[in-house]
Design an enzyme around this catalytic site. Structure first.
Site, short mmCIF file in Angstrom:
data_model
loop_
_atom_site.label_atom_id
_atom_site.label_comp_id
_atom_site.label_asym_id
_atom_site.label_seq_id
_atom_site.Cartn_x
_atom_site.Cartn_y
_atom_site.Cartn_z
N LYS A 120 1.05 -1.59 0.06
CA LYS A 120 0.16 0.05 0.01
C LYS A 120 1.00 1.18 -0.18
CE LYS A 120 -4.57 1.39 0.28
NZ LYS A 120 -5.71 0.34 -0.02
P1 NAD Z 1 -14.07 7.27 -2.73
O1 NAD Z 1 -13.68 8.70 -2.64
O2 NAD Z 1 -15.13 6.83 -3.63
O3 NAD Z 1 -15.77 7.66 -1.91
C1 NAD Z 1 -15.72 7.69 -0.76
C2 NAD Z 1 -16.98 8.00 0.50
O4 NAD Z 1 -17.06 8.03 1.59
C3 NAD Z 1 -18.00 9.89 -0.04
O5 NAD Z 1 -18.86 9.45 -0.86
C4 NAD Z 1 -17.34 10.42 1.05
O6 NAD Z 1 -17.99 11.39 1.05
C5 NAD Z 1 -17.44 9.77 1.95
N1 NAD Z 1 -16.77 10.09 3.05
C6 NAD Z 1 -15.66 10.67 3.49
N2 NAD Z 1 -15.53 10.65 5.15
C7 NAD Z 1 -17.06 10.45 5.40
C8 NAD Z 1 -16.91 10.05 6.75
N3 NAD Z 1 -16.55 10.69 8.53
N4 NAD Z 1 -18.29 9.82 7.04
C9 NAD Z 1 -19.05 9.75 5.91
N5 NAD Z 1 -18.84 9.09 4.58
C10 NAD Z 1 -17.81 9.88 4.95
O7 NAD Z 1 -13.45 5.91 -1.80
P2 NAD Z 1 -13.98 4.99 -2.17
O8 NAD Z 1 -12.98 4.60 -3.64
O9 NAD Z 1 -15.66 4.56 -2.26
O10 NAD Z 1 -12.90 3.98 -1.02
C11 NAD Z 1 -14.30 3.87 0.57
C12 NAD Z 1 -13.81 3.32 1.85
O11 NAD Z 1 -13.09 1.51 0.73
C13 NAD Z 1 -12.30 3.29 1.55
O12 NAD Z 1 -11.95 2.57 2.81
C14 NAD Z 1 -10.62 2.65 0.48
O13 NAD Z 1 -9.98 2.09 0.90
C15 NAD Z 1 -11.83 1.45 0.33
N6 NAD Z 1 -11.96 0.41 -0.69
C16 NAD Z 1 -11.69 0.60 -2.33
C17 NAD Z 1 -11.92 0.11 -2.83
C18 NAD Z 1 -12.25 0.46 -4.50
O14 NAD Z 1 -12.23 -0.05 -5.29
N7 NAD Z 1 -12.10 2.13 -4.65
C19 NAD Z 1 -11.59 -1.54 -3.58
C20 NAD Z 1 -11.10 -1.41 -1.09
C21 NAD Z 1 -10.98 -0.99 -0.81
#
Ligand code: NAD
Length: 431
Positions: A120
């Site tokens: 990471k």
């Molecule tokens: P993203 O940036 O596309 O979306 C994040 C969302 O969370 C947004 O809607 C934002 O407004 C919201 N958010 C941020 N802070 C917040 C808070 N304090 N309270 C409530 N909502 C809040 O991110 P993503 O890619 O959807 O990733 C989200 C999670 O999933 C992370 O933990 C990431 O590590 C994990 N993840 C993502 C992927 C991927 O392929 N994108 C894969 C595995 C895990």
């Protein structure tokens, strides 16, 4: 003379009292160790990242000043294959967080049996404070600083919070310039025009839905009409919301970083996507009740709850209030170990992050394979293969959990850590 204690003394960056994500990961490893049999003699391997690189990332700002940012790339374990894991740009990124995220990648990749280790990266920066030009310079300099240890057969970055296809394109181009050859497989999550894969953007949310459907069968919950609440409406939460709504579930609440919108009859998810695209957040969505108290989100009664935003959202403070049957961890590390225990006692079935959100890395693996062969698959083929891998992984974990009478999290760790440590054992130690 070296004592046993000195032999096991931890390096200074591995603070055993760590209360952050790395500490949570260590507790998870402690829980799985009694189930590892003779492989447990290798368990210390999992408690120490293989390689940690901290880099200074200087850039010239648009106003001519020089700014420095702290960047990291952690390769937690590479026993089963090259490192694999995203790059996060966030002002709160710490080494502890990147170490934990890299370790969860090791577990996740082994859980779905893709041939990768775990890694990471991150930069401690608020990208919203940078212009597009500054963001590009930051990305390129960071790539150059970590180019020593990444590569299509060494360690393959991907997007994470606040990084996207464009950032991956800049990383790939920088690596190509440094190496003097075009290796599209050095990063995944690229634009389709640069060797990206169809279905990658939706893959994590799709995977959350697939394991959710399996979990619902086990818990006797019908998806049709099930009430679903989702924290986070980005790449993961937004896609999961669409898939659950399309399958007939009622998405009754969505929370993002600005607020919560609620509609007991089920939010119109397609309209909510339009609203977010126009206004930048869920707040102000017409046809929904707005919750002023952010915390009240956890009181909403549901059949399925999906944390899909950040780490450590479900804690000992709010776990007792949660009324749901199934939690699908779209985010990484959303539940603390104390909350995990409270919810398990309340008979909530938790599908852990290392299984539930593995769809993204699975399609990243497909992307990498397609790049090597320069032969690209159809979206239907990708979705069918993704669904099969996620279903098989869920069912393998379910069997372990039934057999050993442990939670799905511990079962996933048993399955994954066994695979990692078997590879370690059969490879042996060098020299
Ligand atoms: P993203 O940036 O596309 O979306 C994040 C969302 O969370 C947004 O809607 C934002 O407004 C919201 N958010 C941020 N802070 C917040 C808070 N304090 N309270 C409530 N909502 C809040 O991110 P993503 O890619 O959807 O990733 C989200 C999670 O999933 C992370 O933990 C990431 O590590 C994990 N993840 C993502 C992927 C991927 O392929 N994108 C894969 C595995 C895990």
């Amino acid at each position: 003379m070296t004592t046993a204690h000195q032999q096991h003394a931890l390096p200074s960056y591995l603070n055993p009292e760590d209360l952050g994500p790395w500490g949570v990961y260590l507790q998870q490893i402690d829980r799985v160790t009694p189930h590892l049999g003779s492989l447990s003699r290798w368990v210390e391997t999992l408690k120490r990242p293989k390689r940690i690189l901290t880099v200074d990332v200087p850039i010239e700002r648009d106003d001519g000043s020089i700014a420095h940012y702290e960047g990291y790339r952690v390769q937690h374990n590479m026993s089963r294959g090259p490192g694999k894991g995203g790059v996060r740009f966030h002002q709160d990124v710490t080494l502890s967080e990147v170490m934990a995220l890299s370790a969860w990648m090791t577990v996740k990749n082994a859980a779905v049996n893709v041939p990768y280790g775990g890694a990471k990266g991150g930069i401690r920066v608020d990208p919203k404070t940078l212009s597009r030009g500054e963001l590009q310079r930051l990305t390129r300099r960071y790539t150059s600083e970590i180019s020593l240890i990444i590569g299509p057969n060494k360690d393959i970055p991907a997007p994470d919070v606040n990084t996207n296809e464009q950032v991956m394109a800049w990383m790939m181009d920088s690596y190509a310039m440094i190496e003097g050859n075009l290796s599209t497989g050095v990063v995944t999550g690229k634009p389709i025009s640069l060797g990206g894969s169809l279905g990658r953007r939706e893959a994590t949310g799709r995977g959350v839905f697939v394991v959710g459907r399996e979990a619902a069968v086990k818990r006797g919950v019908a998806i049709e009409g099930a009430r679903v609440a989702i924290q986070g409406f980005g790449n993961v939460g937004g896609v999961a919301a669409t898939m659950f709504a399309d399958a007939g579930a009622k998405v009754v609440a969505v929370q993002d970083h600005t607020g919560t919108v609620v509609h007991q009859g089920g939010l119109d998810i397609a309209r909510l996507h339009h609203h977010v695209a126009e206004c930048g957040s869920v707040t102000g969505f017409p046809g929904a009740e707005a919750f002023l108290d952010r915390d009240a989100f956890w009181d909403i009664e549901t059949e399925i709850l999906i944390p899909a935003a950040l780490e450590q959202q479900i804690t000992a403070d709010n776990a007792q209030r949660i009324r749901t049957k199934i939690i699908l961890e779209g985010a990484n590390g959303p539940t603390t170990p104390e909350a995990d225990d409270i919810l398990t006692d309340k008979d909530v079935l938790i599908v852990p992050d290392v299984l539930a959100n593995a769809g993204g890395v699975t399609v990243s693996y497909f992307e990498w394979v397609q790049d090597f062969s320069s032969f690209f698959w159809s979206e239907d083929e990708i979705n069918a293969r993704l669904t099969r891998i996620m279903q098989e992984a869920f069912n393998a974990v379910w069997s372990v959990s039934q057999e050993k009478k442990v939670t799905l999290r511990t079962a996933t760790f048993i399955l994954a850590c066994t695979r990692v440590l078997q590879a370690r054992e059969v490879r042996g130690l060098y020299p």
